[in-house]
Structures are given as C-alpha cells and as structure tokens.
Design an enzyme around this catalytic site. Structure first.
Site, PDB file in Angstrom:
ATOM      1  N   LYS A 244       0.844  -1.187   0.000  1.00 47.58           N
ATOM      2  CA  LYS A 244       0.000   0.000   0.000  1.00 47.58           C
ATOM      3  C   LYS A 244       0.882   1.241   0.000  1.00 47.58           C
ATOM      4  CE  LYS A 244      -4.116   1.589   2.525  1.00 47.58           C
ATOM      5  NZ  LYS A 244      -4.988   1.285   3.674  1.00 47.58           N
TER       6      LYS A 244
ATOM      7  N   GLU B 128     -18.550  -6.167  11.092  1.00 44.55           N
ATOM      8  CA  GLU B 128     -19.425  -5.420  11.985  1.00 44.55           C
ATOM      9  C   GLU B 128     -20.429  -6.319  12.708  1.00 44.55           C
ATOM     10  OE1 GLU B 128     -17.875  -2.696   8.824  1.00 44.55           O
ATOM     11  OE2 GLU B 128     -18.861  -4.660   8.822  1.00 44.55           O
TER      12      GLU B 128
ATOM     13  N   ARG C 155     -25.036  -2.773   8.650  1.00 47.66           N
ATOM     14  CA  ARG C 155     -24.761  -4.166   8.307  1.00 47.66           C
ATOM     15  C   ARG C 155     -25.017  -5.096   9.490  1.00 47.66           C
ATOM     16  NH1 ARG C 155     -19.042  -4.340   5.374  1.00 47.66           N
ATOM     17  NH2 ARG C 155     -20.108  -5.839   4.076  1.00 47.66           N
TER      18      ARG C 155
END
Length: 650
Positions: A291, A377, A405
């Site tokens: 990244k 979640e 969610r």
C-alpha cells in the site's frame, strides 16, 4: 521519475490511454513507464482534492495486468470496496475527471455506473464483491455466455464473514471465476486476525508450489507404488503444504490457488491471471502488494499508508494543508480514554478502523482493553454482547453507515438481551465527497425501531462528552451516540434544561417549537433569529436523546402553535416521525412539519453543497417556517392560557 517530472511530462504514454485496448498494445518497457506516470498523476491530482492515495498506488501494476488479460466491459471486473479503482478509471479513459475527483461535477471516488460501462458495482462497503461475482458467474453459466468474472478483494476485506459465505458457494458451484486477493497486509491499518497471519506466512514462503510439484513428480515416477503411494501419502503432502505455505484452507474449499505473485510485476501478475482465466473453474490469485508503493510519504505513514487524506495535502510530506482543527472523533477519543481511566469495565471494539474512529487512542493507553475484529461489523456487535454478558461495558466505534450491516445483531443479540453496549457512530448524517454509500443518514430511522435502544445526538464537544458518559452509565440496554464528520463547532450552551431536553433559545411568543437535532443546533439558532425578524417567536430545543422521544419534548410541543423538526437523517422513520407519533399518542394536536434528508441516493459533493440542495440551510428552513406559521389562523397561545394536556388546533 519524480512527482514533479511526472506532473510536467505525464502526457507521453498516459495521454495515449483512452481505453484498455491501448494498454494491451504496450510492451513491457512501456508498461513500466506507464506505471510510473500513473503514480505521478495520482499523487499530483489527489494531493489537490483529497481521496484514497495509498490503496491506488498499491494496485497500479495489478490493474494494468487485469486489463491486459481480460476484456472489460464484456468481462466484468469487480472491485471490493472500490476505493482502489482510481487506476481502473484511468485505464478506462477518465483521466480528465481527476481534476474534480470527489467534487461536485467530477468523478466519484468509487466505481460508478453513471460514469462508465466499465463500472458495475457501486456499493463501497467491504466484503461484498465475491457475492456479486458468485451471482454473476451463475447467471452467465445459466445463460450460456462466455464472459469472465474477476473480483478484486483485499486481505482486509477477507476478514469479513460475507467473503467466506461467498467462497463456500463459489467452490460449490464450480463456475469459472477469478478471485484476485490484493494482499498488502492492511485494510485502513494493518490487517488483524488469523487470516492475516495465514497470508503473512504465505508471503514469507513462496516456494510451496515448487516443493509440492517436486514431491508429486518423484512419487509419480516411482515404479509400481508411485500413483497409489501419492494418494496414500496425501497427509504427508498436506504436512508439507502446511509447513511451507499453509494455503490449505483455500484448496480444501475446492478453489485452486495460484501464488503468491509479486503484485508490482506486471508480467508475473499477467501470467498468473492468464493461467487462472484458462483454468475453467474458481481460482484465487494471491498478489502481494505494498500500500502506497512508490511514494515515500505514503510508505512511511505507519498509521494507514495515506489511506484517504480528507483534503489537499503537501506532496513532499503527505500532510494535510488545512490548519488542524478539533474533530468530533478527537473529542470522542479523548473522553473515552478519560472514562476508561475511571472505569476498568469499559472496553473498546472497532471493525478494522481503529485510527479513523478514534479507538486507537484508547488502544495506546489500554491496549489490553481494545479489540479490532477486522471488517466484521456483525461479529463486532455480537462479540460486544458477549463482553457485556461477561460483566464489561463495550464501546463499539464504527462509521454510521457501517452499523447498518449489523442491524440483526443489534436487535436480537444485544437489545433483546437488554445488554449494556454503547455504539458510537462517527460520520453520521451527510458526509459529502465519499458519496451515497458512505452517508450516515439511516441510523436514526433504522435503529429507532429497536426496543429499549436509546439514541443520543450531541450538538457540540461539551454535549458529546456528556452524552457519552450518560451512555456508558446505562446498564439495562444498548445506547447509540452519533455525531458527524469534520471539525466541531463552538460549544452552544443551553439556557435551561427540561428533563433531558436542552432549551437553546426562547421568545415571549410561543409560535414555533423548533427541534434541532444534534449538530443542527446552531442552524436552529440562526433560523430563530431570521423568523424573529418576521415577528414570530421561536423556541429552539435540542432533545439530546432522540430515542425514545422524551415526554418533556411532547409537553413543550403542546405549548406551541407549530412544531418543526430538522434532522441530519432520513425523514422516513426519523426523529420527526417519532415525535409526531408520540404527540398523537398524547393527543397533542399541534401541527408538525419535519425537515430532513429524503430517502434517496444523493450524489457526492461537499456537505454544504448537499445540504443546500436538500434545502437544509438556515435561509431555507427560516423561509419554510415563516410560511407555515404565517398560514396559521389561530392566535399565539401562551402556556399559562392553555388547558392541561392539550394544545390549540388550527
């Protein structure tokens, strides 16, 4: 090539790219140059607008290889989360839109069907792409269409349960499908959990395939016992596999594994993708990337590799150009640490977003009392329920849009058991440039139906601290504390408090009760001043706790000619709806007008632009309120003249 050189000269190859076919024609040397130009282009453009830098710098070569092997848009390329799709946008001819990236009239920060036929899924919530891919592959197989489906999923997204549900079904169906695991060891921050450890071991042991092939060849060439011996020694093979590169969990699902490959080597990725494309079944291509690759400021940013600077930044340092301000998140983070210092039962949970939600501040002070569950979640909510059952008070910090969610878990796993869990929702309301999937406009409506759940909406830093403490003091059910993104406005003190309700402004006349929810407190004050200029009196109140509706708020409504609610959430099922129902139940017949966000998909732009579009500005609200109250025939009714338990009806 430096950023400055790239900014000045990015035209050569990059300007010739109008679509994937232009990339297919390039030589290996040209691709290396193009990759460098793309990185310079991204850094130069995103440094002016803000956006996702680190994720896109890490997938340049990977994206180029994908577009060389597959034929988009006939072949469908699906990006999980989608914030790493900038390079895909460049390759598909959208360079010109980057001057206004994530701005009104410019391109979205995520894939967008309205922008290009090369974009398919717009949902920027993680761990969903594999399920889309499974359905697409099944549809094409049933229709007899020869179209490849490719899903790019990060190692961070693989911590989400939906990915594993999808993998189970993908393996069962056996349809051709290529899953590219973009493995950079991070989501927002370093990826957490057993899967992360597993993939890390794969990165460190790239020799598995060679070792296994050698064993297989040797056994296959052994006279008489070779082939039977190969089957008999399956456990030995498994042992070698687990020791050299434990990829067994993928192959045990029935999905062929290729890799790990160097995700920054176009030729290597291209070779792996071609093999996967020709396999005829589901294949995982494990690409190891970095990244922020190629940009020193990103690679040296240990927190999140410049995941997503919220505004313009200095190219040399990667630091935001805007002067630092006190953010809502900072206020929450500091107060949570103060509470945790006083209460050893308070623990923190986050779903792969420790830094963005402020939980990292608690982790630095009390590392043993913070749990990062990855992009999961649902698990976060039910794990919090378990922690509460065990005698702790969990504080679950997520973005408002992401708690949607876990509705079932909040409803049945937490609330039905009356468990003391506090959910802290950052980025509530209209957040702006990230677009409709990131707007936190649903929570007050969606979670307002949960029995026993209390929802707080602080208006400033002082009330955030106060309401957070009130929330963690609740021991007989769940609580939500929601606040917007960005800088915190100056504290807005109350004139007085009626039960839990803060009265912010009063007038001798009681024409209008203006219920200003959360951060709209200051807007309410501006509206009151404007309406007063027209001769009408406005009482501005902040309910502080919007669910359940305070009885005192209904009593205040009964003493006015008109009630107006203004909230940074969807109107359907919102605070206005809830107050209207409470007033009906109490037989309070004062008319009510509710102002809020229409339940729709609102385009990206600044928060101010979107609120202007929605007529949620002080000028617009004041104009509406003045028009409504001036249309009433009845005269103002003072509280002293009003019969008990009733209000005038117009």
């Amino acid at each position: 090539m430096s950023v400055e050189e790239g900014t000045a000269n990015h035209g050569r190859l990059l300007d010739t790219v109008r679509g994937p076919q232009d990339v297919k024609r390039m030589s290996g040397e040209q691709l290396d140059i193009l990759a460098a130009e793309i990185r310079d282009f991204l850094i130069a453009k995103v440094s002016r607008t803000g956006g996702h830098v680190g994720p896109n710098l890490g997938v340049v070569e990977l994206t180029l290889a994908m577009h060389r092997v597959f034929d988009s848009p006939r072949d469908r390329l699906l990006f999980d989360t989608g914030h790493q799709a900038y390079v895909h946008k460049i390759v598909t001819g959208r360079q010109g839109g980057f001057d206004k990236l994530r701005q009104r009239g410019g391109i979205s920060g995520y894939p967008s069907q309205a922008e290009s036929e090369h974009d398919l899924i717009e949902n920027s919530h993680a761990s969903t792409a594999l399920s889309y891919a499974d359905g697409l592959a099944k549809a094409y197989a049933l229709r007899g269409e020869q179209r490849a489906v490719v899903a790019v999923v990060g190692d961070g997204a693989l911590t989400g349960g939906m990915c594993w549900e999808a993998l189970n079904n993908i393996a069962t169906s056996g349809n051709p499908l290529v899953i590219v695991v973009n493995d950079n060891g991070r989501s927002y921050s370093p990826t957490i959990g057993g899967l992360a450890d597993h993939l890390s071991s794969l990165r460190l042991n790239p020799g598995y395939e060679k070792v296994l092939d050698t064993v297989k060849d040797a056994l296959g060439n052994t006279p008489f016992v070779g082939k039977p011996m190969y089957e008999v020694l399956h456990a030995v093979k498994k042992g070698i596999k687990d020791a050299v590169a434990p990829q067994a969990m993928f192959e045990d699902l029935g999905i062929k594994y290729v890799g790990p490959v160097d995700g920054h080597d176009v030729a290597a990725v291209e070779s792996a993708l071609r093999a996967a494309k020709n396999f005829g079944g589901p294949v995982i291509v494990h690409a190891v990337t970095r990244k922020g690759y190629g940009y020193r400021a990103a690679e040296e940013d240990e927190a999140d590799r410049l995941h997503g600077p919220g505004g313009a930044f200095d190219i040399e340092t990667g630091k935001l150009l805007a002067a630092p301000s006190v953010k809502w998140t900072h206020v929450f983070a500091d107060e949570l640490v103060a509470i945790a210092d006083e209460r050893p039962d308070v623990v923190g949970i986050t779903a792969a977003m420790a830094e963005p939600t402020g939980i990292a501040t608690l982790a630095r002070k009390h590392p043993e009392r913070v749990y990062d569950v990855g992009i999961a979640e649902q698990h976060a909510a039910t794990s919090a329920a378990g922690l509460a059952m065990g005698g702790l008070h969990p504080v679950v910090a997520v973005y408002a849009t992401f708690l949607n969610r876990a509705f079932d878990q909040v409803l049945l796993d937490v609330a039905m058991h009356k468990l003391p869990v506090t959910f802290v929702l950052d980025r509530a309301g209209i957040t702006g440039p990230d677009g409709p999937s990131h707007y936190g406009i649903w929570d007050m409506s969606v979670f307002g139906v949960v029995p026993g759940l209390r929802i707080a909406a602080p208006r400033d830093a002082a009330t955030l601290r106060e309401e957070l403490r009130e929330a963690v003091a609740v021991d007989d059910g769940p609580t939500i504390v929601r606040f917007p993104t960005g800088a915190v406005a100056a504290d807005l003190p109350a004139l007085r408090r009626v039960g839990p309700v803060d009265v912010l402004a009063e007038s001798a006349r009681t024409d209008v009760l203006l219920v200003a929810v959360g951060s709209f407190g200051q807007l309410g004050m501006e509206v009151a001043a404007r309406v007063a200029e027209q001769g009408y009196g406005v009482t501005v109140v902040d309910p502080r706790w919007v669910r359940p509706v305070p009885a005192e708020l209904v009593e205040l409504a009964a003493g006015h000619r008109l009630v107006v609610t203004v909230e940074d959430g969807v109107r359907v099922g919102g605070v206005g709806d809830a107050l209207a129902q409470a007033m009906r139940d109490a037989d309070v017949r004062v008319p009510l007008k509710d102002l809020g966000v229409p339940a729709d998909w609102h385009p990206h732009g600044t928060r101010a632009q979107i609120l202007t579009d929605l007529r949620l500005t002080a000028q617009d609200v004041a104009r509406d309120v003045t028009g409504w109250v001036s249309g009433l025939d009845a005269q103002p009714i003072e509280p002293a003249d009003q019969p008990d338990g009733a209000a005038a009806q117009n």
